[in-house]
Write an enzyme that holds these catalytic residues in place. Structure first.
Site, PDB file in Angstrom:
ATOM      1  N   PRO A  39       0.777  -1.239   0.000  1.00  0.00           N
ATOM      2  CG  PRO A  39       0.077  -0.918   2.201  1.00  0.00           C
ATOM      3  CD  PRO A  39       0.834  -1.868   1.323  1.00  0.00           C
ATOM      4  CB  THR A  40       4.185   2.261   1.174  1.00  0.00           C
ATOM      5  OG1 THR A  40       4.979   1.327   0.468  1.00  0.00           O
ATOM      6  CG2 THR A  40       3.901   1.764   2.575  1.00  0.00           C
ATOM      7  CB  CYS A  41       3.143   6.572  -1.947  1.00  0.00           C
ATOM      8  SG  CYS A  41       2.922   7.463  -3.481  1.00  0.00           S
ATOM      9  CG  ASP A  42       8.179   2.467  -1.397  1.00  0.00           C
ATOM     10  OD1 ASP A  42       7.149   1.776  -1.312  1.00  0.00           O
ATOM     11  OD2 ASP A  42       9.280   2.088  -0.973  1.00  0.00           O
ATOM     12  CG  ASN A  53       3.716   5.949   2.662  1.00  0.00           C
ATOM     13  OD1 ASN A  53       3.163   5.626   1.621  1.00  0.00           O
ATOM     14  ND2 ASN A  53       4.833   6.639   2.645  1.00  0.00           N
TER      15      ASN A  53
END
Ligand code: PLP
Length: 420
Positions: free
Chosen positions: A349-352, A389
């Protein structure tokens, strides 16, 4: 599906997948699990403490002359500590915080060993004050920290055995070879500090029983040589942890490891206190992760599903340990859409872009909100998760015989959720 029949199946990769699928399916259709998911949403870790006590009993049966100390670093959850405390297990801690978890619940210090080879002096003082007496050292600076410790303090010198087959080769950070070990024993004797014996860790998730036997045999040989040369008598051998769990392929079982260890260790069991510090094997099978699909995308390399837990959360074991838990979709477990499968990538789910849980997973067409289930998520998952995050820790909910169905209490610390 007949679970008892599946357990008797040959140990092929397919048999493992079928067994895990049957277990995941049974869990997901159970009333407590359904109620918990309905109330709580996902991501969610479902913990069955009964499976932990079953593993403990299994270890005891397989190696009855070994004193097991659960390495609580693998999963420091109250329900796990409860069942093991009740079963009479010992505990292995690596920090003052882990020790406090045990002393707060009244575990006698005589059942606790401290095996971190490097400790703050204040931490040693606290552990000694709490009554802990067994510690591990692997260098002269650490031995010096025990000058003036109570006379019944028992130091074990940690040996290093290279474990190229293990998922986590712990010998690269800690432990010494036989010559340095001999030197440390001599140095301790000269300082009036006695050495009770030796410890080692063959490497975590070591799927090679012969390495367990070789490390035990080599250590026993070294102990004999040093006893004769230095005119001392050791009384403790700590064989560490390392017992593997079956993630995406069948690994050696407790029986396989015990079968090669027994003939090496048993002749020494009367003379030596033989102890072990298993972590993973006690808890890996006891926890199941339930996630849901939060996004679907068609990219250059095919279908991607984005889940609500990932490498920075419960799947931290994939990142830090290179283990690969199976992933089942609820649709598959319920026998829906059997014909309509395709290869997919699972993103966290993280933005990386590092947060990729698995590639080339064969899954049916999934939609946002569909559930996915990963078994074997008990060890080194929630304990190594981060809040990257700003994501909260995935709650752990006790199901199975360790819990009663009823109100689900969610404590302020999301790691400590239990059915009460
Ligand atoms: C000192 C020590 N003891 C025990 C363990 C538990 O090992 P495992 O989970 O492989 O059984 C570890 C794991 O890192 C460890 O470092």
């Amino acid at each position: 599906m007949n679970l008892a029949a599946l357990r008797r199946e040959p140990r092929t990769p397919l048999a493992l997948v079928r067994r895990r699928r049957a277990e995941a399916s049974a869990l997901l259709s159970s009333v407590p699990a359904r109620a918990t998911i309905a109330l709580h949403g996902t991501p969610l870790l479902l913990l069955d403490p009964e499976r932990v006590s079953r593993q403990y009993r299994h270890l005891r049966r397989a190696l009855p002359f070994v004193g097991f100390h659960y390495a609580i670093k693998a999963l420091a959850h109250d329900a796990v500590l409860d069942v093991l405390d009740e079963a009479g297990s010992g505990f292995d801690v690596a920090t003052g915080e882990e020790l406090a978890m045990l002393t707060r619940r009244g575990v006698p210090a005589s059942r606790i060993i401290h095996t971190h080879p490097i400790k703050k002096p204040a931490e040693i003082a606290e552990a000694l004050a709490a009554g802990v007496r067994t510690f591990v050292v692997d260098n002269d600076v650490e031995i010096e920290k025990f000058r003036g410790a109570p006379r019944d303090t028992r130091l074990l010198v940690r040996l290093a055995y290279r474990s190229p087959h293990a998922k986590s080769d712990l010998s690269s950070k800690f432990g010494v070879g036989p010559f340095e070990a001999a030197h440390l024993v001599e140095q301790a004797l000269a300082a009036g500090i006695s050495i009770a014996g030796f410890s080692y860790h063959v490497g975590s998730q070591l799927d090679d029983p012969t390495r367990f036997a070789a490390a035990a045999a080599d250590t026993l040989e070294l102990m004999g040589i040093l006893e004769r040369r230095l005119n001392v008598q050791f009384d403790t051998l700590d064989i560490g942890g390392g017992f593997p769990a079956s993630y995406d392929s069948e690994s050696a079982g407790i029986e396989d490891v015990a079968a090669v260890l027994r003939p090496v260790l048993e002749p020494h069991a009367r003379r030596l206190d033989i102890i072990a510090e298993p972590g993973r094997v006690m808890v890996a099978d006891a926890m199941t992760l339930v996630t849901s699909v939060v996004g679907v995308a068609e990219r250059g390399d095919g279908r991607w599903y984005y889940l609500d837990d990932g490498l920075y959360g419960s799947y931290s074991n994939v990142l830090t340990e290179d283990v690969h838990p199976l992933v089942f979709s609820e649709r598959d477990l319920r026998g829906r859409d059997a014909a309509n499968h395709r290869w997919a990538t699972l993103g966290g789910p993280t933005c990386d872009s590092s947060d990729v849980i698995a590639r080339e997973v064969l899954l049916p067409e999934l939609q946002v909100g569909d559930l996915l289930v990963s078994p074997t998520m008990g060890a080194y998952t929630t304990v190594t998760a981060t809040r990257f995050n700003g994501r909260p820790f995935t709650p752990v909910v006790v199901v199975g015989r360790g819990a009663t169905t009823g109100e689900i209490a969610v404590a302020s610390d999301a790691r400590r959720v239990a059915i009460v």
